[in-house]
Design a protein around this motif. Structure first.
Motif, PDB file in Angstrom:
ATOM      1  N   TRP A   1      65.011  42.080  74.446  1.00  0.00           N
ATOM      2  CA  TRP A   1      64.932  42.813  73.111  1.00  0.00           C
ATOM      3  C   TRP A   1      64.943  41.989  71.843  1.00  0.00           C
ATOM      4  O   TRP A   1      64.805  42.589  70.659  1.00  0.00           O
ATOM      5  CB  TRP A   1      66.276  43.732  73.146  1.00  0.00           C
ATOM      6  CG  TRP A   1      67.560  43.165  73.664  1.00  0.00           C
ATOM      7  CD1 TRP A   1      68.028  43.127  74.607  1.00  0.00           C
ATOM      8  CD2 TRP A   1      68.159  42.408  72.676  1.00  0.00           C
ATOM      9  NE1 TRP A   1      69.405  42.420  74.724  1.00  0.00           N
ATOM     10  CE2 TRP A   1      69.453  42.061  73.400  1.00  0.00           C
ATOM     11  CE3 TRP A   1      68.441  42.131  71.413  1.00  0.00           C
ATOM     12  CZ2 TRP A   1      70.417  41.267  72.578  1.00  0.00           C
ATOM     13  CZ3 TRP A   1      69.467  41.372  70.774  1.00  0.00           C
ATOM     14  CH2 TRP A   1      70.569  40.916  71.484  1.00  0.00           C
ATOM     15  N   GLU A   2      64.861  40.621  72.250  1.00  0.00           N
ATOM     16  CA  GLU A   2      64.870  39.620  70.860  1.00  0.00           C
ATOM     17  C   GLU A   2      63.204  39.459  70.799  1.00  0.00           C
ATOM     18  O   GLU A   2      62.846  38.825  69.749  1.00  0.00           O
ATOM     19  CB  GLU A   2      65.391  38.547  71.309  1.00  0.00           C
ATOM     20  CG  GLU A   2      66.887  38.445  71.255  1.00  0.00           C
ATOM     21  CD  GLU A   2      67.903  37.325  71.429  1.00  0.00           C
ATOM     22  OE1 GLU A   2      66.976  36.444  71.964  1.00  0.00           O
ATOM     23  OE2 GLU A   2      68.976  37.197  71.292  1.00  0.00           O
ATOM     24  N   LYS A   3      62.643  39.785  71.443  1.00  0.00           N
ATOM     25  CA  LYS A   3      60.896  39.697  71.478  1.00  0.00           C
ATOM     26  C   LYS A   3      60.335  41.003  70.835  1.00  0.00           C
ATOM     27  O   LYS A   3      60.913  41.900  70.959  1.00  0.00           O
ATOM     28  CB  LYS A   3      60.653  39.358  72.909  1.00  0.00           C
ATOM     29  CG  LYS A   3      61.136  38.095  73.649  1.00  0.00           C
ATOM     30  CD  LYS A   3      60.934  36.905  72.851  1.00  0.00           C
ATOM     31  CE  LYS A   3      61.598  35.674  73.553  1.00  0.00           C
ATOM     32  NZ  LYS A   3      61.372  34.518  72.836  1.00  0.00           N
ATOM     33  N   SER A   4      59.110  40.786  70.553  1.00  0.00           N
ATOM     34  CA  SER A   4      58.248  42.029  70.291  1.00  0.00           C
ATOM     35  C   SER A   4      56.758  42.039  71.275  1.00  0.00           C
ATOM     36  O   SER A   4      55.822  42.084  70.793  1.00  0.00           O
ATOM     37  CB  SER A   4      57.582  41.703  68.600  1.00  0.00           C
ATOM     38  OG  SER A   4      58.754  41.589  67.853  1.00  0.00           O
ATOM     39  N   PHE A   5      57.243  42.038  72.483  1.00  0.00           N
ATOM     40  CA  PHE A   5      56.484  42.008  73.627  1.00  0.00           C
ATOM     41  C   PHE A   5      55.718  43.525  73.466  1.00  0.00           C
ATOM     42  O   PHE A   5      56.106  44.308  72.947  1.00  0.00           O
ATOM     43  CB  PHE A   5      56.971  42.064  74.940  1.00  0.00           C
ATOM     44  CG  PHE A   5      57.142  40.452  75.234  1.00  0.00           C
ATOM     45  CD1 PHE A   5      56.728  39.538  74.942  1.00  0.00           C
ATOM     46  CD2 PHE A   5      58.409  40.445  76.004  1.00  0.00           C
ATOM     47  CE1 PHE A   5      56.952  38.215  75.152  1.00  0.00           C
ATOM     48  CE2 PHE A   5      58.923  38.946  76.360  1.00  0.00           C
ATOM     49  CZ  PHE A   5      58.062  38.108  76.139  1.00  0.00           C
ATOM     50  N   SER A   6      54.504  43.459  73.891  1.00  0.00           N
ATOM     51  CA  SER A   6      53.712  44.943  73.862  1.00  0.00           C
ATOM     52  C   SER A   6      53.160  45.184  74.967  1.00  0.00           C
ATOM     53  O   SER A   6      53.450  44.470  76.322  1.00  0.00           O
ATOM     54  CB  SER A   6      52.305  44.615  72.994  1.00  0.00           C
ATOM     55  OG  SER A   6      51.523  43.556  73.559  1.00  0.00           O
TER      56      SER A   6
ATOM     57  N   GLU B   1      56.733  54.640  70.352  1.00  0.00           N
ATOM     58  CA  GLU B   1      56.411  53.853  69.377  1.00  0.00           C
ATOM     59  C   GLU B   1      55.733  52.432  69.837  1.00  0.00           C
ATOM     60  O   GLU B   1      56.654  51.821  70.613  1.00  0.00           O
ATOM     61  CB  GLU B   1      57.697  53.545  68.299  1.00  0.00           C
ATOM     62  CG  GLU B   1      58.113  54.961  68.014  1.00  0.00           C
ATOM     63  CD  GLU B   1      57.459  55.213  66.855  1.00  0.00           C
ATOM     64  OE1 GLU B   1      56.204  54.789  66.222  1.00  0.00           O
ATOM     65  OE2 GLU B   1      57.720  56.328  66.140  1.00  0.00           O
ATOM     66  N   ASP B   2      54.643  51.926  69.448  1.00  0.00           N
ATOM     67  CA  ASP B   2      54.096  50.735  69.888  1.00  0.00           C
ATOM     68  C   ASP B   2      53.760  49.566  68.787  1.00  0.00           C
ATOM     69  O   ASP B   2      53.329  48.589  68.759  1.00  0.00           O
ATOM     70  CB  ASP B   2      52.801  50.806  70.651  1.00  0.00           C
ATOM     71  CG  ASP B   2      51.715  51.646  69.792  1.00  0.00           C
ATOM     72  OD1 ASP B   2      52.131  51.718  68.540  1.00  0.00           O
ATOM     73  OD2 ASP B   2      50.731  51.754  70.114  1.00  0.00           O
ATOM     74  N   ASP B   3      54.346  50.058  67.460  1.00  0.00           N
ATOM     75  CA  ASP B   3      54.658  49.044  66.476  1.00  0.00           C
ATOM     76  C   ASP B   3      55.612  49.377  65.720  1.00  0.00           C
ATOM     77  O   ASP B   3      55.851  50.615  65.121  1.00  0.00           O
ATOM     78  CB  ASP B   3      53.451  49.220  65.623  1.00  0.00           C
ATOM     79  CG  ASP B   3      53.186  48.280  64.495  1.00  0.00           C
ATOM     80  OD1 ASP B   3      54.358  47.720  64.261  1.00  0.00           O
ATOM     81  OD2 ASP B   3      52.471  48.325  63.766  1.00  0.00           O
ATOM     82  N   TYR B   4      56.936  48.458  65.915  1.00  0.00           N
ATOM     83  CA  TYR B   4      58.296  48.934  65.461  1.00  0.00           C
ATOM     84  C   TYR B   4      58.029  48.724  63.862  1.00  0.00           C
ATOM     85  O   TYR B   4      58.995  49.369  63.094  1.00  0.00           O
ATOM     86  CB  TYR B   4      59.311  47.694  65.811  1.00  0.00           C
ATOM     87  CG  TYR B   4      59.105  46.418  65.258  1.00  0.00           C
ATOM     88  CD1 TYR B   4      59.695  45.831  63.984  1.00  0.00           C
ATOM     89  CD2 TYR B   4      58.324  45.269  65.599  1.00  0.00           C
ATOM     90  CE1 TYR B   4      59.196  44.545  63.229  1.00  0.00           C
ATOM     91  CE2 TYR B   4      57.752  44.183  65.277  1.00  0.00           C
ATOM     92  CZ  TYR B   4      58.638  43.867  64.079  1.00  0.00           C
ATOM     93  OH  TYR B   4      58.399  42.362  63.416  1.00  0.00           O
TER      94      TYR B   4
ATOM     95  N   VAL C   1      62.619  45.321  67.186  1.00  0.00           N
ATOM     96  CA  VAL C   1      61.589  44.762  67.161  1.00  0.00           C
ATOM     97  C   VAL C   1      60.407  44.948  68.453  1.00  0.00           C
ATOM     98  O   VAL C   1      59.459  44.058  68.593  1.00  0.00           O
ATOM     99  CB  VAL C   1      61.346  42.975  66.916  1.00  0.00           C
ATOM    100  CG1 VAL C   1      62.292  42.880  65.617  1.00  0.00           C
ATOM    101  CG2 VAL C   1      62.377  42.449  67.791  1.00  0.00           C
ATOM    102  N   TRP C   2      61.042  45.806  69.169  1.00  0.00           N
ATOM    103  CA  TRP C   2      59.995  46.000  70.347  1.00  0.00           C
ATOM    104  C   TRP C   2      58.966  46.911  70.364  1.00  0.00           C
ATOM    105  O   TRP C   2      58.940  47.972  69.445  1.00  0.00           O
ATOM    106  CB  TRP C   2      61.080  46.716  71.389  1.00  0.00           C
ATOM    107  CG  TRP C   2      60.818  46.656  72.807  1.00  0.00           C
ATOM    108  CD1 TRP C   2      60.483  47.854  73.369  1.00  0.00           C
ATOM    109  CD2 TRP C   2      60.711  45.577  73.615  1.00  0.00           C
ATOM    110  NE1 TRP C   2      60.174  47.378  74.939  1.00  0.00           N
ATOM    111  CE2 TRP C   2      60.126  46.131  74.936  1.00  0.00           C
ATOM    112  CE3 TRP C   2      60.358  44.175  73.449  1.00  0.00           C
ATOM    113  CZ2 TRP C   2      59.834  45.164  76.014  1.00  0.00           C
ATOM    114  CZ3 TRP C   2      60.597  43.407  74.483  1.00  0.00           C
ATOM    115  CH2 TRP C   2      60.070  43.820  75.624  1.00  0.00           C
ATOM    116  N   ASN C   3      57.850  46.777  71.200  1.00  0.00           N
ATOM    117  CA  ASN C   3      56.538  47.457  70.924  1.00  0.00           C
ATOM    118  C   ASN C   3      56.127  47.999  72.299  1.00  0.00           C
ATOM    119  O   ASN C   3      55.074  48.703  72.385  1.00  0.00           O
ATOM    120  CB  ASN C   3      55.387  46.683  70.374  1.00  0.00           C
ATOM    121  CG  ASN C   3      55.852  46.254  69.136  1.00  0.00           C
ATOM    122  OD1 ASN C   3      56.221  47.121  68.227  1.00  0.00           O
ATOM    123  ND2 ASN C   3      55.414  44.859  68.604  1.00  0.00           N
ATOM    124  N   VAL C   4      56.839  47.639  73.387  1.00  0.00           N
ATOM    125  CA  VAL C   4      56.330  48.212  74.757  1.00  0.00           C
ATOM    126  C   VAL C   4      56.856  49.855  74.850  1.00  0.00           C
ATOM    127  O   VAL C   4      57.951  50.003  74.325  1.00  0.00           O
ATOM    128  CB  VAL C   4      57.004  47.318  75.859  1.00  0.00           C
ATOM    129  CG1 VAL C   4      56.752  48.168  77.258  1.00  0.00           C
ATOM    130  CG2 VAL C   4      56.551  45.961  75.944  1.00  0.00           C
TER     131      VAL C   4
END
Length: 513
Positions: free
Chosen positions: A114-119, A182-185, A208-211
């Motif tokens: 959850w610290e990442k912005s993975f997609s 939501e795929d773009d925080y 900051v999550w996008n998955v």
């Protein structure tokens, strides 16, 4: 009662026979500006979104664009090229694919996800590196978020639209205007119930999550109650009735009976029900449906202090005038058995899925050790029965099974009994130093380093994570925090370790030195 003054809170409601008969909100959506929660405040409902990912698949099946029996490689040819077994869309829907959970894979790599912005593209990249499954498709059920993320990729491949755009179309058709994956925080629209933990004080964090597809869906109490009304057939929707009805059933040829189209199936205090839980950090959500009673209960929270899975079922207790859990459960042994000595009780006990109890005697007192929990002091209640010193309702019954193996059955007032079997091994001539070395998994590029530290104990380092302790409980099995290492000791120097945890199994690590 679960929302103190000045705290984040809860939104909850009940739908009976298609009518909203109860709804209530309490607490703050944002402590910074004192925004309060309303029925139109947006919460992340996490895995409760799986039912809508499944609905998207059902829409495409109805349009004859895909089939439950399609092999997923028809749409995603780059994944699992070496797996000969068919992996179907149905396997993804009911978690029988054997595909490993991407969050557990990231954890293995040392990421705090959850610290990442993975997609979703990052998920596909990691899955494309996987060569093996946890098990053969359709051979067992194991919940994996990856399944529902892959379903989004199939939707996009078939429709030519983004998954978010495609699902937003049917949210509009169902008059759920404030619900969206939501795929773009950076583009999530408000008003948002910010998520708060409490470790002495209320603390929030940046999302900051996008998955999405497995979760990361924001919705409101109003929209979720509208969805329940639609399912009750009392609110208009442009989604076909037969699609909605199918979404509440098990999948067509399911070999398992506890999971369907993004829904779990079970029995609560004698009542058949369907349900799902969602949890992403301090955001949590629960939906439970009792079809024979034609009633649904929904709870959304933004507080780490709340437990909506319990709270929502407590609401069902009130609605149906149900008794306490202990009325419906076996909470203690039915009789006292043969005397079992402390020495015979001491040891390591396991279930088939590697849940472990360790009983240890220190200064004439027995203790129960469990991974991730504090040690529990025990005292004898009867010849073969112990209980927790400070919580006598937690009881442990020792006896031998038909094979002569020592077992322990755990009882408590809030769950059904479960039994673990004592691990007994022949250690004669065992070379404890033979495990020392470094092992590599090429699918994740993670290494495991093992060094013997004495008395079946090892120092273990997984990837770039801090060193931890491993306990060898048999010549072929080691416990390391929340992992189980299955060791190939068919040769003098073991070359292979198979790592398993909650949602990944049989991850192969091969000796490199």
């Amino acid at each position: 009662q679960d929302v103190p003054n000045g705290a984040p809170g809860i939104a909850t409601g009940i739908v009976l026979n298609g009518k909203i008969v109860y709804q209530k909100v309490a607490g703050f959506a944002d402590l910074t500006d004192s925004t309060i929660i309303t029925k139109d405040t947006r919460f992340n409902i996490a895995s409760n979104g799986k039912q809508f990912t499944a609905l998207a698949i059902l829409v495409l099946i109805d349009e004859k664009k895909i089939s439950l029996t399609d092999d997923i490689r028809k749409y995603l040819p780059a994944i699992y090229p070496k797996v000969n077994s068919k992996i179907t869309i149905e396997n993804l829907l009911n978690h029988t694919s054997g595909i490993r959970d991407v969050y557990d894979l990231w954890s293995l790599q040392g990421y705090t996800w959850w610290e990442k912005s993975f997609s979703n593209k990052d998920v596909l990249k990691l899955i494309e590196k996987q060569e093996e499954l946890s098990f053969l498709p359709n051979s067992k059920h194991l919940y994996s978020n990856t399944n529902y993320i892959l379903l989004t990729a199939i939707v996009e491949k078939v429709t030519g639209k983004s998954f978010v755009a495609f699902t937003n179309e049917f949210f509009k058709k169902m008059n759920m205007p404030n619900t969206s994956f939501e795929d773009d925080y950076t583009k999530i629209k408000g008003p948002i119930a910010r998520a708060y933990f409490n470790f002495g004080t209320w603390t929030t964090y940046n999302w900051v999550w996008n998955v999405c597809g497995d979760g990361n869906i924001f919705s409101t109490l109003a929209d979720q109650l509208q969805w329940e009304q639609i399912l009750h057939g009392k609110s208009k929707s442009k989604i076909k009735k037969q699609i909605l009805e199918k979404s509440q059933q098990l999948t067509d040829k399911s070999t398992i009976k506890n999971y369907g189209y993004g829904l779990e199936f079970g029995i609560y205090k004698g009542l058949d029900y369907k349900y799902h839980e969602g949890a992403t950090g301090a955001w949590k959500a629960t939906v439970i449906r009792f079809p024979k009673k034609n009633i649904s209960i929904v709870t959304l929270t933004n507080t780490g202090k709340a437990t909506p899975n319990t709270q929502t079922r407590q609401m069902a207790d009130v609605v149906f005038d149900l008794k306490t859990n202990s009325t419906y459960l076996v909470t203690k042994p039915d009789k006292v058995g043969n005397f079992i000595s402390d020495e015979d009780m001491v040891g390591t006990y396991q279930t088939e899925d590697n849940f472990t109890f360790q009983f240890e005697k220190r200064d004439s007192i027995l203790y129960l050790k469990r991974i991730g929990r504090n040690d529990v002091q025990l005292e004898r209640e009867a010849d073969n029965i112990l209980h927790q010193t400070y919580d006598p309702d937690f009881k442990q019954e020792f006896k031998r099974n038909d094979k002569g193996e020592m077992t322990v059955t755990a009882y408590y007032i809030s769950h059904s009994p479960y039994t673990l079997t004592k691990a007994v091994s022949n250690w004669a001539g065992y070379n404890y130093q033979a495990l020392n070395g470094k092992y590599l998994n090429t699918e994740t590029n993670v290494t495991i380093e093992i060094k013997f530290s004495g008395d079946k104990n090892y120092d273990v380092k997984i990837g770039n994570q801090d060193s931890t302790k491993g306990l060898l409980i048999s010549p072929t099995k080691m416990l390391v925090d929340f992992y189980v290492f299955n060791i190939d000791n068919s040769i003098t120097t073991p070359n292979t370790i198979l790592l398993s945890s909650d949602r990944v199994q049989q991850v192969k690590f091969v000796r490199v030195n």
